[in-house]
Design a protein around this motif. Structure first.
Motif, PDB file in Angstrom:
ATOM      1  N   VAL A 134       0.816  -1.207   0.000  1.00  0.00           N
ATOM      2  CA  VAL A 134       0.000   0.000   0.000  1.00  0.00           C
ATOM      3  C   VAL A 134       0.855   1.264   0.000  1.00  0.00           C
ATOM      4  CG1 VAL A 134      -1.724   1.311   1.273  1.00  0.00           C
ATOM      5  CG2 VAL A 134      -1.936  -1.161   1.114  1.00  0.00           C
ATOM      6  N   LYS A 135       1.927   1.259   0.801  1.00  0.00           N
ATOM      7  CA  LYS A 135       2.802   2.429   0.874  1.00  0.00           C
ATOM      8  C   LYS A 135       3.424   2.733  -0.484  1.00  0.00           C
ATOM      9  CE  LYS A 135       6.893   4.279   3.223  1.00  0.00           C
ATOM     10  NZ  LYS A 135       7.976   4.014   4.206  1.00  0.00           N
ATOM     11  N   ARG A 136       3.925   1.681  -1.163  1.00  0.00           N
ATOM     12  CA  ARG A 136       4.565   1.871  -2.465  1.00  0.00           C
ATOM     13  C   ARG A 136       3.572   2.429  -3.486  1.00  0.00           C
ATOM     14  NH1 ARG A 136       8.615  -2.720  -2.537  1.00  0.00           N
ATOM     15  NH2 ARG A 136      10.612  -1.665  -2.736  1.00  0.00           N
ATOM     16  N   ILE A 137       2.373   1.877  -3.504  1.00  0.00           N
ATOM     17  CA  ILE A 137       1.355   2.342  -4.446  1.00  0.00           C
ATOM     18  C   ILE A 137       1.034   3.809  -4.192  1.00  0.00           C
ATOM     19  CG2 ILE A 137      -1.067   2.097  -5.144  1.00  0.00           C
ATOM     20  CD1 ILE A 137      -0.755  -0.931  -4.568  1.00  0.00           C
ATOM     21  N   CYS A 138       0.876   4.149  -2.929  1.00  0.00           N
ATOM     22  CA  CYS A 138       0.537   5.517  -2.545  1.00  0.00           C
ATOM     23  C   CYS A 138       1.641   6.490  -2.961  1.00  0.00           C
ATOM     24  CB  CYS A 138       0.310   5.567  -1.041  1.00  0.00           C
ATOM     25  SG  CYS A 138      -0.444   7.092  -0.461  1.00  0.00           S
ATOM     26  N   GLN A 139       2.883   6.121  -2.686  1.00  0.00           N
ATOM     27  CA  GLN A 139       4.012   6.990  -3.034  1.00  0.00           C
ATOM     28  C   GLN A 139       4.173   7.119  -4.547  1.00  0.00           C
ATOM     29  OE1 GLN A 139       7.056   4.857  -0.830  1.00  0.00           O
ATOM     30  NE2 GLN A 139       7.160   6.473   0.717  1.00  0.00           N
ATOM     31  N   LEU A 140       4.066   5.983  -5.238  1.00  0.00           N
ATOM     32  CA  LEU A 140       4.277   5.977  -6.682  1.00  0.00           C
ATOM     33  C   LEU A 140       3.161   6.722  -7.412  1.00  0.00           C
ATOM     34  CD1 LEU A 140       6.521   4.881  -8.463  1.00  0.00           C
ATOM     35  CD2 LEU A 140       5.126   2.854  -8.897  1.00  0.00           C
ATOM     36  N   ASN A 141       1.973   6.722  -6.853  1.00  0.00           N
ATOM     37  CA  ASN A 141       0.874   7.483  -7.430  1.00  0.00           C
ATOM     38  C   ASN A 141       1.265   8.952  -7.565  1.00  0.00           C
ATOM     39  OD1 ASN A 141      -1.876   8.057  -8.289  1.00  0.00           O
ATOM     40  ND2 ASN A 141      -2.208   8.895  -6.233  1.00  0.00           N
ATOM     41  N   ASN A 142       1.835   9.504  -6.510  1.00  0.00           N
ATOM     42  CA  ASN A 142       2.250  10.904  -6.525  1.00  0.00           C
ATOM     43  C   ASN A 142       3.465  11.117  -7.420  1.00  0.00           C
ATOM     44  OD1 ASN A 142       3.874  13.320  -5.348  1.00  0.00           O
ATOM     45  ND2 ASN A 142       1.816  13.583  -4.495  1.00  0.00           N
ATOM     46  N   ILE A 143       4.435  10.221  -7.313  1.00  0.00           N
ATOM     47  CA  ILE A 143       5.673  10.362  -8.086  1.00  0.00           C
ATOM     48  C   ILE A 143       5.402  10.283  -9.583  1.00  0.00           C
ATOM     49  CG2 ILE A 143       7.852   9.199  -8.652  1.00  0.00           C
ATOM     50  CD1 ILE A 143       8.020   8.510  -5.609  1.00  0.00           C
ATOM     51  N   LEU A 144       4.578   9.333 -10.004  1.00  0.00           N
ATOM     52  CA  LEU A 144       4.268   9.210 -11.429  1.00  0.00           C
ATOM     53  C   LEU A 144       3.503  10.426 -11.941  1.00  0.00           C
ATOM     54  CD1 LEU A 144       3.399   5.427 -11.985  1.00  0.00           C
ATOM     55  CD2 LEU A 144       5.401   6.689 -12.769  1.00  0.00           C
ATOM     56  N   GLY A 145       2.665  11.005 -11.084  1.00  0.00           N
ATOM     57  CA  GLY A 145       2.009  12.253 -11.460  1.00  0.00           C
ATOM     58  C   GLY A 145       3.037  13.324 -11.787  1.00  0.00           C
ATOM     59  N   ARG A 146       4.088  13.406 -10.968  1.00  0.00           N
ATOM     60  CA  ARG A 146       5.159  14.382 -11.209  1.00  0.00           C
ATOM     61  C   ARG A 146       5.939  14.041 -12.474  1.00  0.00           C
ATOM     62  NH1 ARG A 146       8.357  14.296  -5.735  1.00  0.00           N
ATOM     63  NH2 ARG A 146       9.805  15.595  -6.936  1.00  0.00           N
ATOM     64  N   VAL A 147       6.192  12.753 -12.690  1.00  0.00           N
ATOM     65  CA  VAL A 147       6.906  12.323 -13.895  1.00  0.00           C
ATOM     66  C   VAL A 147       6.099  12.679 -15.142  1.00  0.00           C
ATOM     67  CG1 VAL A 147       7.701  10.301 -15.205  1.00  0.00           C
ATOM     68  CG2 VAL A 147       8.174  10.458 -12.760  1.00  0.00           C
ATOM     69  N   TYR A 148       4.799  12.387 -15.118  1.00  0.00           N
ATOM     70  CA  TYR A 148       3.952  12.689 -16.279  1.00  0.00           C
ATOM     71  C   TYR A 148       3.917  14.191 -16.556  1.00  0.00           C
ATOM     72  CZ  TYR A 148       2.171   7.888 -15.723  1.00  0.00           C
ATOM     73  OH  TYR A 148       2.054   6.529 -15.621  1.00  0.00           O
ATOM     74  N   GLY A 192      -0.815   7.637 -11.004  1.00  0.00           N
ATOM     75  CA  GLY A 192      -0.183   8.757 -11.707  1.00  0.00           C
ATOM     76  C   GLY A 192      -1.108   9.934 -11.479  1.00  0.00           C
ATOM     77  N   GLU A 193      -1.125  10.396 -10.236  1.00  0.00           N
ATOM     78  CA  GLU A 193      -2.158  11.303  -9.718  1.00  0.00           C
ATOM     79  C   GLU A 193      -2.433  12.501 -10.632  1.00  0.00           C
ATOM     80  OE1 GLU A 193      -5.061  12.857  -8.100  1.00  0.00           O
ATOM     81  OE2 GLU A 193      -4.314  10.996  -7.182  1.00  0.00           O
ATOM     82  N   PRO A 194      -3.652  12.583 -11.197  1.00  0.00           N
ATOM     83  CA  PRO A 194      -3.982  13.703 -12.098  1.00  0.00           C
ATOM     84  C   PRO A 194      -3.992  15.061 -11.405  1.00  0.00           C
ATOM     85  CG  PRO A 194      -5.921  12.336 -11.680  1.00  0.00           C
ATOM     86  CD  PRO A 194      -4.743  11.603 -11.135  1.00  0.00           C
ATOM     87  N   ALA A 195      -4.258  15.087 -10.097  1.00  0.00           N
ATOM     88  CA  ALA A 195      -4.205  16.366  -9.371  1.00  0.00           C
ATOM     89  C   ALA A 195      -2.786  16.924  -9.383  1.00  0.00           C
ATOM     90  CB  ALA A 195      -4.694  16.184  -7.935  1.00  0.00           C
ATOM     91  N   VAL A 196      -1.788  16.038  -9.328  1.00  0.00           N
ATOM     92  CA  VAL A 196      -0.394  16.468  -9.397  1.00  0.00           C
ATOM     93  C   VAL A 196      -0.077  16.982 -10.802  1.00  0.00           C
ATOM     94  CG1 VAL A 196       2.016  15.718  -9.223  1.00  0.00           C
ATOM     95  CG2 VAL A 196       0.325  14.890  -7.569  1.00  0.00           C
ATOM     96  N   ILE A 197      -0.556  16.267 -11.825  1.00  0.00           N
ATOM     97  CA  ILE A 197      -0.318  16.695 -13.213  1.00  0.00           C
ATOM     98  C   ILE A 197      -0.895  18.095 -13.430  1.00  0.00           C
ATOM     99  CG2 ILE A 197      -0.742  16.190 -15.642  1.00  0.00           C
ATOM    100  CD1 ILE A 197      -1.057  13.228 -14.856  1.00  0.00           C
ATOM    101  N   ALA A 198      -2.139  18.288 -12.998  1.00  0.00           N
ATOM    102  CA  ALA A 198      -2.804  19.590 -13.179  1.00  0.00           C
ATOM    103  C   ALA A 198      -2.068  20.695 -12.425  1.00  0.00           C
ATOM    104  CB  ALA A 198      -4.253  19.494 -12.709  1.00  0.00           C
ATOM    105  N   HIS A 199      -1.636  20.379 -11.199  1.00  0.00           N
ATOM    106  CA  HIS A 199      -0.940  21.388 -10.384  1.00  0.00           C
ATOM    107  C   HIS A 199       0.410  21.751 -10.986  1.00  0.00           C
ATOM    108  CE1 HIS A 199       0.437  23.574  -6.849  1.00  0.00           C
ATOM    109  NE2 HIS A 199       1.563  22.869  -6.921  1.00  0.00           N
ATOM    110  N   GLU A 200       1.179  20.737 -11.383  1.00  0.00           N
ATOM    111  CA  GLU A 200       2.541  20.981 -11.883  1.00  0.00           C
ATOM    112  C   GLU A 200       2.549  21.665 -13.252  1.00  0.00           C
ATOM    113  OE1 GLU A 200       5.579  20.268 -10.428  1.00  0.00           O
ATOM    114  OE2 GLU A 200       4.569  19.677  -8.583  1.00  0.00           O
ATOM    115  N   THR A 201       1.538  21.404 -14.056  1.00  0.00           N
ATOM    116  CA  THR A 201       1.514  21.975 -15.405  1.00  0.00           C
ATOM    117  C   THR A 201       0.639  23.218 -15.504  1.00  0.00           C
ATOM    118  OG1 THR A 201      -0.381  20.615 -16.094  1.00  0.00           O
ATOM    119  CG2 THR A 201       1.839  19.695 -16.448  1.00  0.00           C
TER     120      THR A 201
END
Length: 398
Positions: A75-89, A138-147
């Protein structure tokens, strides 16, 4: 203009520029297409302005593979990677926009599929509640915020909510792009998993048949990584397979996989054709004394054979034309095998229609997101098993 006013204007904008993001089951990188869109539904017109694929660095790819593996993910890995992949995207989206000679203000919206962590098309029961399930991160909220760009994502969940598999997700867009009044077509994507969209001549959306035919590149890629100790991720151009011979005994064993005898609607993933199944194949092949070239050749023919057998079993008739896309369409040996198994059928590539292989899936995301903005349902219940048509995708404001 505030973001809500912009969203309202965007719905009725005559021409939009969208950026599609896709990371498939092969987990090799992020494919991006920047697309000019006009109209919606059957009036949709598109032009691919720019497309590129950015490979994941080896460390990130290993982390994703560990996370999607039920034995090593948590669960921890999924949660962390969700945010990280959002930043990568977001990072890759901004890079692609710059490379295309555009400004981020030129992009009306981003359409992101996300990385599938787990796909369970079977109905399970937990605490008295029954449901199918699928999860893309690949959290879309992160994608929207970063871009700073409106982001539309998570397209599968609406169909699952309506009782469907949430896949195949491409059928609606395939119909928009490839419908014909003259010929029957099979639009065959070969990614990690292979899926087909059957579009009969003159047919409507309800006449489509779409399902996952079985493995695409997944088994081949896993075997190549094992053979090269991780130095290579794929059989480039099918060169290794071209030197080997198909072992019919091993092939017969592989063809007994229970998924292949299931009737559509059906979908599959790494859970069926990932490392566990590949390990069984490899163990059996090595026990038989097969050379690596023969193992790769057999795995490649397995993909071609499962595609052809799926047509024979589950389509009303052989198509007049097969249109191949995805990474597997660049495997010359695999394409030749498909042609030999279907000698009476014309086999073309997406490139023959002006769509680069790696651009097709991110293009599909932009078409689906455009339908979201237009308020149009874009699932295909006959393909997914959903009880009704629904609007797909979630709109995230920056």
């Amino acid at each position: 203009m505030n973001v809500m006013d912009k969203l309202c204007q965007l719905r009725f904008k005559d021409e939009k520029i969208a950026l599609g993001l896709m990371s498939g089951t092969s987990i090799d990188g992020v494919s991006i297409a920047i697309v000019k869109l006009k109209g919606n539904w059957l009036n949709t017109k598109f032009k691919i302005i720019y497309n590129v694929t950015y490979e994941y660095n080896s460390e990130l790819r290993k982390e994703i593979l560990r996370t999607v593996n039920p034995k090593t993910g948590n669960v921890k890995r999924i949660c962390q990677l969700n945010n990280i992949l959002g930043r990568v995207y977001a990072e890759k989206a901004l890079k692609a926009i710059n490379e295309a000679g555009l400004d981020k203000r030129d992009i009306d919206f981003i359409a992101s599929h996300g990385q599938t962590v787990y796909h369970n098309p079977k109905i399970d029961c937990i605490a008295g509640y029954k449901s199918r399930s699928t999860l893309q991160i690949g959290e879309p909220a992160v994608i929207a915020h970063e871009t700073g760009i409106i982001t539309i994502a998570d397209f599968r969940q609406g169909d699952v909510a309506a009782g469907g598999h949430g896949a195949p997700i491409s059928a609606y867009a395939d119909y928009i792009i490839f419908r014909s009044m003259e010929i029957d077509r099979a639009i065959q994507n070969i990614g990690g998993i292979a899926n087909v969209t059957w579009i009969p001549k003159g047919g409507g959306l309800d006449d489509i048949i779409a399902f996952d035919t079985g493995p695409g590149n997944m088994i081949i890629d896993t075997l190549i990584e094992e053979m090269t100790n991780g130095k290579a991720k794929m059989d480039l151009d099918g060169e290794i397979a071209s030197r080997g011979e198909v072992n019919m005994k091993l092939l017969d064993y592989m063809m007994k996989h229970p998924y292949l005898s299931q009737k559509p609607p059906k979908t599959t993933g790494r859970e069926d054709f990932g490392w566990n199944f590949t390990r069984k194949i490899l163990k059996k092949a090595l026990k038989m004394g097969l050379k690596w070239e023969d193992i790769i050749a057999t795995a490649t023919f397995y993909t071609a054979k499962t595609i052809s057998e799926a047509y024979h079993k589950y389509l009303p008739r052989k198509p007049n034309e097969i249109i191949l896309g995805g990474g597997g369409s660049r495997n010359k040996t695999l394409v030749n095998m498909i042609r030999k198994l279907n000698p009476e059928v014309k086999v073309n590539l997406h490139e023959d229609y002006g769509i680069p292989a790696q651009a097709k899936e991110p293009l599909i995301m932009t078409i689906l997101a455009n339908e979201t903005l237009s308020g149009n349902p874009s699932n295909v219940p006959k393909a997914t098993g959903a009880t009704c048509r629904v609007i797909l995708g979630k709109i995230i404001l920056p």
